[in-house]
Structure formats: structure tokens, C-alpha cells
Design a protein around this motif. Structure first.
Motif, PDB file in Angstrom:
ATOM      1  N   GLY A  84      44.264  32.263   4.191  1.00 12.73           N
ATOM      2  CA  GLY A  84      45.113  31.127   3.840  1.00 12.73           C
ATOM      3  C   GLY A  84      44.743  30.553   2.493  1.00 12.73           C
ATOM      4  N   PRO A  85      45.664  29.755   1.923  1.00 12.10           N
ATOM      5  CA  PRO A  85      45.417  29.189   0.594  1.00 12.10           C
ATOM      6  C   PRO A  85      44.411  28.031   0.663  1.00 12.10           C
ATOM      7  N   GLU A  86      43.692  27.861  -0.403  1.00  8.94           N
ATOM      8  CA  GLU A  86      42.705  26.778  -0.501  1.00  8.94           C
ATOM      9  C   GLU A  86      43.043  25.919  -1.706  1.00  8.94           C
ATOM     10  N   PRO A  87      42.430  24.764  -1.880  1.00  2.89           N
ATOM     11  CA  PRO A  87      41.509  24.130  -0.934  1.00  2.89           C
ATOM     12  C   PRO A  87      42.235  23.491   0.255  1.00  2.89           C
ATOM     13  N   VAL A  88      41.599  23.545   1.397  1.00  8.65           N
ATOM     14  CA  VAL A  88      42.153  22.973   2.619  1.00  8.65           C
ATOM     15  C   VAL A  88      41.747  21.494   2.689  1.00  8.65           C
ATOM     16  N   SER A  89      42.704  20.660   3.073  1.00  9.37           N
ATOM     17  CA  SER A  89      42.439  19.220   3.188  1.00  9.37           C
ATOM     18  C   SER A  89      41.619  18.918   4.440  1.00  9.37           C
ATOM     19  N   VAL A  90      40.628  18.038   4.303  1.00  7.53           N
ATOM     20  CA  VAL A  90      39.831  17.619   5.456  1.00  7.53           C
ATOM     21  C   VAL A  90      40.022  16.114   5.640  1.00  7.53           C
ATOM     22  N   VAL A  91      40.375  15.717   6.858  1.00  6.95           N
ATOM     23  CA  VAL A  91      40.663  14.304   7.125  1.00  6.95           C
ATOM     24  C   VAL A  91      40.015  13.846   8.431  1.00  6.95           C
ATOM     25  N   SER A  92      39.904  12.524   8.584  1.00  7.46           N
ATOM     26  CA  SER A  92      39.434  11.923   9.832  1.00  7.46           C
ATOM     27  C   SER A  92      39.962  10.494   9.872  1.00  7.46           C
ATOM     28  N   SER A  93      40.311  10.012  11.064  1.00  2.00           N
ATOM     29  CA  SER A  93      40.866   8.657  11.155  1.00  2.00           C
ATOM     30  C   SER A  93      39.852   7.622  10.720  1.00  2.00           C
ATOM     31  N   ALA A  94      40.282   6.705   9.848  1.00  2.00           N
ATOM     32  CA  ALA A  94      39.409   5.601   9.432  1.00  2.00           C
ATOM     33  C   ALA A  94      39.336   4.571  10.552  1.00  2.00           C
ATOM     34  N   PRO A  95      38.203   3.889  10.711  1.00  2.00           N
ATOM     35  CA  PRO A  95      36.963   4.113   9.969  1.00  2.00           C
ATOM     36  C   PRO A  95      36.273   5.397  10.429  1.00  2.00           C
ATOM     37  N   TYR A  96      35.808   6.166   9.448  1.00  2.00           N
ATOM     38  CA  TYR A  96      35.187   7.449   9.791  1.00  2.00           C
ATOM     39  C   TYR A  96      33.718   7.470   9.368  1.00  2.00           C
ATOM     40  N   TYR A  97      32.989   8.436   9.913  1.00  2.00           N
ATOM     41  CA  TYR A  97      31.580   8.659   9.579  1.00  2.00           C
ATOM     42  C   TYR A  97      31.524   9.042   8.101  1.00  2.00           C
TER      43      TYR A  97
END
Lengths: 364, 364
Positions: A84-97
Motif C-alpha cells: 500500500g501507499p505511504e505514509p500511512v496516517s496514525v490517529v487516536s481519539s483525544a485526549p490520547y497518550y
């Protein structure tokens, strides 16, 4: 360090002795996908999840890491190098670590990039969502949000279950996700051992994670694995004799300490002119058989006055916290670690009590 | 595993026992730049270098890592995040340790990129040169080459001294470079512990390295550090009583085993129709006070016939090697690890002997 008294009290029972000629090889089990996993640790981990009932281990590969931080990076590598194409987005619900953001960004990898709050993520294409439940910093129970919000089905999910243990929360079900992370740091308090593990459904992912750990550190300390296996075995023995020798049930001990701390904290905050603490839901815990409250490892403090910086306020009281800002939240929030030694906790409560009627916040 | 019999024989003497409540914290020494370094390990490392005389530790910060692989990455991070344009070129004289290339490239970092053989590097601008001496795979003694060859003064140097110990080579001087890497894997054979250390002159570099290890694994196994300190202490005690209890001098033991292996290997190769092994120089060893030969941890085998693939040839004999190609060298070379268990070494010699007069190489 909160759990240290438990382990100190019966330190002899949990002793490990390692001879000069033991554990010398890079290899632990050449036939396993994760060739550097000590078989005894693998067995102990499977037993622990069976005893606690918090995650399935059937049809799962175990990959051991130098803490779960390394395993998080190993998963990013596995997801992004398998095509797959990069860069891959990385997310986490705020508030996050906040460490998620640091780890994703610090080497400026072309494989992945940090895109922050999963609630604000609207891009098409591949993404990785980290779900931390109970959540560091705010103690809430979490589910994945991007797919439901946007319909984007190209996501890979990482479940960080560092705090999904009976001392912190009700064990409400046996988690059976494809990629789950755990760490002994939060489970038993042995943070110095740097032992985490991943339960991984897909063999290719487990292989790629193993490759990551091979390149980055050629495996994981055998001494730590050996000791973690022993600690986990004795925790399991203690848990299976619930009630008989009460002091020996580690999770009951952990819950008792945390429960006392939360009671003191709530008593201190309820009269505060400046700070709020939100309530956590109760849940039926399949491990203890009781209705129990979430006892977060962190206090997620909120300034009543939205314009005030909560962490600055705490600093004025000589309390070391972490600003909500670096967790992707408003500066009116701040996180304080509750898993410290007893004397540090008492000092925290004492300093926090000084807010009542003194108007310290106005000083900032 | 070559050194295992030494440690097994006196296993009790090197025992460590760790209580359930020991080594629980992330922190080892909050006042040290490297806050996760166990003070006892730091002291043992300084003593060891003093006893062996292979490196200065005065005015040096010690940074501990999960093997020296992690420290190599920590140095790349330190050099490239302290300013200047990126990506910075990373080079090493061929034949080089293939893991350097892997580690530099695997995350496709924008901070640095692998540019291979230092002898072919002609770019201007910042670069990092890794000097591995004695060198893996070919056992030669090395110096930095780019500056002398090209006059490019923008280089940072990493000295990887994994094999600069008396069992492998004459200790000809006290190394006093700015950034030196060591690992217990090669020093005492305890590869499973994943303990490496860096001796670093510049405080800002040591700080940045500590930051790297904090982000990537929140420190280094305390159990491994605790045990490594013990192993190193007893090695030092044994070395300082040279001659009195002969079996207790680990470095003498290591040299004896390696010397026997090299003798067998040279006897086997000298009549070979197909393979060559080059000679190593002798040097006066300041540790033993003797004139000693380099005893490389690896056999760097060369096909007499330049058109033959040496590793393919070895595979035909059921010998597992590493092709010269992945070390940036010609395919007529291959590396075989000599630090294996006794029975594996004997099997290697036996299989190698089968080349004499059998013309196996023609089968490929």
C-alpha cells in the motif's frame, strides 16, 4: 511504584535466580514465529489471560517486546511494510497518550505520520487507529471511531490494553481483536523489566513485528522474560485462590490501594474552587464477580475556569503533571500519575488541599 | 554460545537473585544524564575498561542500550537531530556489518540514509562513518577513511568496538574516541541479555541518545543490567588474578578456545582446492603482555575461483554462511560464525573437509 509494597512483602516468594551460564543465546525457540520469546513466558501469558478473562489467546501469536512501546512501533512497521501507499496516517481519539505522537514522529519515517485526534480525521485512504481502553490519560473506556464517523474502511486497529486489568477497571468481556498490546509495567507494576506483549491474529503481521524487533534490538532481554514469567505465574496462583489467602491476590490488593487513593482524591477535589474530576461508570467485572468502578491510573484534572492552564496551576502547587495540550486536549486539562509511592501520593493530596480558599490559581 | 562452558562450569559463582519487589521502577538514577542506567552497571563498565585497558572512561558519559544496535540508532538520532540538513549519509568501509544497512534503512527515515561503502563515498556535506574494529565480517583492524580519502571534514564517527576485547585481538592501545560502542554479547557471550553501552564524550549527544532510548523503549531492562554488572565484576576479579587461578580468567579462556578453532580451520583450509583464508597481523597486547594474533569471531572465506559464489558453495556443503554481497563485498566471499557451540563448530569443520578433492564447487 504503587504496587511495590505488595512485592516487597513477599519478595522471597517471587525470587528468581539466574546462573552465570543461563539464558546466553539470542534464541529462545527457533520454531516459534517470535523466535526470541521464552516459551515459559508465552505459557504464563496465555495462562494469565485465561485466569483474568480479559483477552483471547487462542489462535493468537504472541510477540514479546521491550515494553509495549516497542510493540506499537513493530505494529506500525508491520502494517506499513506489507503493501500500500505511504505514509500511512496514525490517529487516536483525544485526549490520547502523548507518547503515540512522539513515537510516530521522532524518526521522520516515510512509512507513517501522526495525524492526531481520530475525531478530526477525515482523509480517505489507509490509516491506523490506536484505541487505548481504559484510556491514558482520562481513564475512559474507548472504541474505534474513524470507521463509524467517516465510513473509511481502510483502517488497521491497534488495541492498547495496558490498563485493561482488574485493578483499574471492570473486566466486562474477553477482548478478541486482531492486534492487542499489553505490558507488565501496568499489569503488575514491574516497569523496570521493560516487558510487553502483543496478541496477534495474523501470522504475517506477527512475522513482520518479529522482524522489526530483530532489526531494532535483536530480541528482548531473556532475564526480564524469565522473571516476568515467574511473576505472572505467582499472580495467577494467587488469583485462583481468591479468598483463601487474601493478601496474596495481587489484583485485589491493587484495587484496594487505588480505591483508597481515589476516595482521598475525590474528597480533596469536591470542595475545590478550581478543579473538577469527572465520574467514571461502574461495570460488572467478570473477574471479581462484582459491580466495580473504573479506578484510573491517572487523575485527569479539569480547571473550572476554561481560560486557565491546569498544568500551570498544578505547577504553582509544586505538583508535577502533564498538560492536556500534549495529549491533544484543551489546556484546561492536566494529567497526574496516581501510581506513585504512598508518600508521593500523600504529598500530592496535601499540596492539592492547599488550593482550597487560597486562590493560588490567580497567581498565574 | 562458544563461551557457555566457561559460565556453566562456575554457574553458581555468577548467580544473581532478584526479589519480587526489586528493580520495579522505570528510573535507576534520576541525577544521571542516562537516568535508566543502573549505577552498579555503570561502575562495572568503568572498572572493566580500566582492567582491560581498551578504552578511556574518564570524561565520558555512559549510555546503556538494548544491545549496541539500539545505541547505534540512538547515535544516528543524536547526530541528525542536533542540527544541519538531512538526510545525512551513513557509510562504512566494505565489507561491513550488514545490520548497519538494515538499521539505517528499515524505517525510511528522513533523518539519514544508507550510502554503503565508505571507500566509494564522494559526496560533500554531512556524513556519519561507522568504524568497526576488529571488523565484522572480515576481522581486519580499521580506521576511518572518508576524511583521509576525500578531505570531507563534515563527518561524525561511530566506533563500534564490539570485538575490541582480548580474546579476539591484541589490545594495542586505549581507545579514546568521542563515540564508542560496546556490547556484552561479544565481550562475555551473554547475547540473550541485550546489553550494550556507549562511551560518549559530548553531553548533548548523550542526552539525545537517552531521549532516543526513552522514546523507543522507555529505558533498558533492569534485570539484564543487574546481571551484566555481576558478570562484569566477576570477569574483572578473574582478570586481576591472572595466573593464580587460571581457569578463572575469562579472556584467557576465550582466547584459548578461539585459538584452537582457528588452528583447526586453517589446517582444514590450507589443503582446500576451493577456499582461501587471509592471514591476520600479530600485535603486542597490553592486556596479556604477549604478542598475539587476531582471532576473528568469523571466518571470512574466499573462493579461489573469482566467478564462484562462496555462500552458494557453502550451502552445497550444508554450511550456513552469510554472502559477501550483503556486506557490500564480492560474492566470492562469505562469512561463517565461529562463536557457535563446540559440536556445531566440529560439524562445520567436518563439512568443510568434504571439499577436498570432491569437486563439490563444480556442482554449482
Amino acid at each position: 511504584m504503587m504496587f511495590e509494597p505488595f512485592w516487597k512483602k513477599m519478595s522471597d516468594k517471587y525470587n528468581v535466580t539466574i546462573g552465570g551460564g543461563d539464558l546466553m543465546s539470542y534464541f529462545s525457540d527457533g520454531n516459534n514465529v517470535c523466535w526470541f520469546l521464552e516459551p515459559k513466558l508465552g505459557a504464563a501469558i496465555r495462562r494469565l489471560h485465561g485466569v483474568v478473562g480479559n483477552a483471547v489467546t487462542d489462535d493468537r501469536y504472541i510477540v514479546v517486546g521491550t515494553g509495549s512501546s516497542q510493540l506499537f512501533q513493530a505494529l506500525l512497521y508491520a502494517f506499513t511494510t506489507l503493501g500500500g501507499p505511504e505514509p500511512v496516517s496514525v490517529v487516536s481519539s483525544a485526549p490520547y497518550y502523548s507518547a503515540y505522537a512522539e513515537v510516530v514522529g521522532f524518526l521522520r519515517s516515510e512509512l507513517y505520520k501522526w495525524e492526531g485526534d481520530a475525531y478530526k480525521f477525515n482523509k480517505k485512504g489507509a490509516y491506523i487507529e490506536v484505541v487505548n481502553s481504559p484510556n491514558n490519560p482520562d481513564g475512559t473506556l474507548r472504541e474505534a471511531v474513524v470507521m463509524n464517523r467517516t465510513g473509511n474502511g481502510n483502517g488497521k486497529l491497534i488495541y492498547d490494553f495496558a490498563y485493561y486489568w482488574p485493578q483499574f477497571t471492570a473486566i466486562t468481556g474477553v477482548a478478541d481483536y486482531d492486534n492487542m498490546l499489553f505490558t507488565i509495567s501496568k499489569c503488575t507494576g514491574h516497569a523496570g523489566s521493560r516487558i510487553g506483549w502483543a496478541l496477534v491474529k495474523d501470522k504475517d503481521i506477527a512475522k513482520k513485528m518479529t522482524e522489526y524487533i530483530t532489526i531494532s534490538s535483536i530480541g528482548v532481554s531473556k532475564e526480564s522474560q524469565f522473571r516476568a514469567a515467574k511473576i505472572i505465574e505467582v499472580v495467577c496462583n494467587g488469583s485462583q485462590n481468591v479468598g483463601s489467602v487474601k493478601s496474596e491476590n495481587f489484583f485485589e490488593y491493587g484495587r484496594k490501594i487505588l480505591s483508597e487513593r481515589w476516595q482521598k482524591l475525590r474528597e480533596t477535589i469536591q470542595n475545590s474552587e478550581y478543579l473538577i474530576l469527572s465520574k467514571y461508570p461502574q461495570g460488572h467485572c467478570l473477574f471479581s464477580g462484582k459491580l466495580v468502578e473504573t479506578l484510573s491510573a491517572y487523575a485527569w484534572l479539569e480547571s473550572k475556569d476554561d481560560t486557565k492552564d491546569c498544568n500551570e496551576f498544578l505547577r504553582g502547587l509544586k505538583i508535577i503533571g502533564k498538560s492536556g495540550k500534549i495529549c491533544g486536549a484543551h489546556q484546561k486539562f492536566a494529567r497526574v500519575n496516581l501510581m506513585c509511592r504512598e508518600e508521593e501520593f500523600n504529598q500530592f493530596i496535601e499540596r492539592l488541599s492547599a488550593t482550597r480558599g487560597k486562590g493560588v490559581i490567580n497567581g498565574h
